[in-house]
Design an enzyme around this catalytic site. Structure first.
Site, PDB file in Angstrom:
ATOM      1  N   CYS A   1       0.817  -1.224   0.000  1.00 33.88           N
ATOM      2  CA  CYS A   1       0.000   0.000   0.000  1.00 33.88           C
ATOM      3  C   CYS A   1       0.847   1.269   0.000  1.00 33.88           C
ATOM      4  O   CYS A   1       0.578   2.207  -0.758  1.00 33.88           O
ATOM      5  CB  CYS A   1      -0.956  -0.014   1.190  1.00 33.88           C
ATOM      6  SG  CYS A   1      -0.186  -0.469   2.749  1.00 33.88           S
TER       7      CYS A   1
ATOM      8  N   HIS B   1      -3.565   6.248   4.294  1.00 26.07           N
ATOM      9  CA  HIS B   1      -2.183   6.561   4.620  1.00 26.07           C
ATOM     10  C   HIS B   1      -1.824   7.973   4.147  1.00 26.07           C
ATOM     11  O   HIS B   1      -2.359   8.460   3.149  1.00 26.07           O
ATOM     12  CB  HIS B   1      -1.223   5.608   3.898  1.00 26.07           C
ATOM     13  CG  HIS B   1      -1.212   4.214   4.432  1.00 26.07           C
ATOM     14  ND1 HIS B   1      -1.883   3.812   5.560  1.00 26.07           N
ATOM     15  CD2 HIS B   1      -0.578   3.097   3.965  1.00 26.07           C
ATOM     16  CE1 HIS B   1      -1.663   2.520   5.775  1.00 26.07           C
ATOM     17  NE2 HIS B   1      -0.881   2.064   4.820  1.00 26.07           N
TER      18      HIS B   1
END
Lengths: 379, 379
Positions: A174, A287
């Site tokens: 990710c 994130h």
């Protein structure tokens, strides 16, 4: 959204919009009815369907009208037998076995590296299944494409659904996906020589249980109670800590070295220099990354912004006057990676350096969406 | 702790130990009785005594047995008349005026830059007061020492309590103090050429009201309610955002440029290259910083750790086997700055680069403690 997800992660995905800002522009995926299944479309399998990414696979398949003639819902023995509803049809979760892949064209895996190793290569080799794997099991293997569709689609050449030939394809980590979505358009123009990344990573990267622990801990701490620490070995609420991935002999943790190594493979540039410090922050599902870039060729900040504005899958949020820049909450449940704070690095000479700040939904572009975009390229 | 603080910020400082981990090794400062005030000790004034840093000034004075013969509790008109107890004695908060500094040897200011500008220079010049100012008002002024006692105490030479001569001394910004506490011992050995900093900054930097807003918002969000946004213009709970300081013409915000400029002044090195990205994270009172260092001379990671282990005011937390490194919560209410994740930067050649992760209490070493350490050097 599939009812199972609704049940299992009720608080995180459905009820508390201020925790994760769900999009509400479409009807729930559980009840939304696709006009018809397509006879000539591929047969699909979702491995790890009861997990956070597994559930997001279903959301994204539905949101993007991904064509399929059938879909198998696969999970561990523990989850087998559970009922879920997807696009108006009932499904029973089946236990994952080697035979699960009989007749499956595309399998989307997100059940951890050991499950991927146990079932992925066999499915590809023996059943002719194209496996798009979200784990780190095969990412650095020679011959396994590691793909961000907007960045290196060429790595998929020769792989096609319906060819009868199976394949293993790896979804990058990710943090790597989110970073490179922003850095690659700039890299294409000015060639990145060195990249210093500091991450602000959400709970979701450690799964739905970690998201639930963050919520539970936060309630406990606000009540003055000791926080429940099961997923992580320390308090997460109102705190942050070095990413929980194991530390390697060079002092980096595995998460950081993924950024270092995966960037080299995806950019097909063994010389690009990357360092990263990966930190978990008390945020639910997106994130953030602070990225310092050093270029071979000059690239001024206005040109950089223009490049980013037209980059596919990227949105620029960079309003200096009103101090609005990307935040994890704003990109939650969104497809695009947001970039802002684009500015000339004052610590480098001329226009050879930029600082940027990037946010992306960890479950979506950081995992499920990217995998399904890979599958779309194979149709 | 002074009773006013106890009343005003009850939840943040006293009740919820898991929010901010208060130390409990000493009796409360409100009731702890100093054996005797010292006749020959300096007279003190605390300006902004009702704020988060003002309250911490009192905590630190008490904790360190700072000698004083009298102490004035000064604040705005709004807070004047409030009662507080400090070391067993009752005090009335007085309104700050120019006359407040009559007979005051040392004044600790933390009431914002405009108050500092209005009262600080006059107190120093006309009343002979030594002003230790926590605002950014004078930090970059020629002739105003900008001091971290462990780093550049020599900048205070010629300034002494009892000399009859006033002075203005600036306390650096919290992020700068915390960063340089860790970076300076390494800089002394290997000379830092360039530093790339990404911060993870706590609510406390924006004052007690911001800490209360984070707590309130978190409660609201967990109840599914829209978060109250008064101090910040967006949701802070379960989110993070670019530091709210104004953005300058070069695209950096003021907080970031403080790190750039203050480092040069404190190190007396106009050539050191610094870039920073400052981000607010939903943590109460301690900052974290990811710092990438580039050196002129080689410095391997074991030597760096040894240097840091013996550095005053620094503690090394670097347990790779059990994945324990500094966290904001662990340094909250602590004096020492914690450093960990010390490792050779794989993106630089040889031993010319290190990555480190630093945490420090923003209110304490980032503000009140550092100011009082400055005052101690002047006695």
């Amino acid at each position: 959204m599939a009812t199972l997800a609704h049940h299992q992660t009720h608080n995180l995905f459905s009820k508390h919009s201020f925790l994760t800002k769900p999009s509400s522009s479409r009807p729930p995926r559980a009840t939304r009815v696709r006009m018809s299944l397509q006879e000539n479309a591929p047969s699909l399998a979702v491995v790890g369907v009861t997990g956070a990414v597994g559930q997001e696979f279903l959301n994204v398949l539905s949101d993007r009208d991904f064509p399929y003639r059938s879909i198998k819902m696969l999970a561990s023995k523990r989850s087998a037998g559970k009922q879920l509803s997807f696009e108006g049809r009932p499904y029973t979760v089946e236990e994952l076995t080697h035979d699960s892949f009989d007749g499956v064209d595309i399998a989307l895996f997100s059940a951890g590296g050991s499950i991927s190793k146990q079932f992925g290569p066999a499915a590809a080799k023996e059943k002719g299944t194209i496996v798009v794997d979200n784990s780190s099991a095969f990412r650095m293997d020679d011959g396994v494409p590691l793909v961000i569709p907007e960045v290196n689609p060429e790595a998929l050449s020769g792989i096609k659904v319906g060819s009868g030939k199976g394949a293993l394809i790896a979804n990058p980590n990710c943090s790597t996906i989110i970073c490179l979505m922003a850095a690659t358009p700039l890299h294409r123009r000015a060639k990145v020589l060195r990249m210093v990344v500091s991450t602000y990573q959400a709970a979701s990267g450690a799964g739905a249980a970690a998201m639930e622990e963050l919520e539970l801990q936060t309630r406990e701490v606000l009540e003055g109670k000791p926080p429940t620490c099961k997923i992580f070995n320390q308090q997460y609420a109102f705190n942050l800590f070095s990413h929980n991935a194991p530390i390697l002999s060079n002092g980096y943790n595995e998460e950081e070295m993924k950024l270092v190594k995966e960037t080299r493979k995806i950019w097909n540039d063994p010389n690009v220099k990357v360092t990263a410090t990966c930190i978990r922050v008390p945020v639910m599902r997106a994130h953030a990354e602070s990225v310092n870039l050093q270029f071979e060729k000059p690239l001024d900040e206005e040109t950089a912004k223009d490049i980013l504005k037209t980059a596919p899958g990227v949105v620029v949020i960079d309003d200096r006057a009103s101090n609005r820049f990307p935040t994890p909450l704003e990109v939650s449940n969104k497809d695009d990676v947001a970039v802002g704070r684009v500015r000339r690095d004052v610590s480098q000479d001329g226009d050879y350096g930029l600082d940027i700040f990037v946010c992306g939904d960890q479950i979506r572009k950081g995992a499920a969406l990217n995998a399904i975009q890979i599958a779309e390229l194979l149709l």
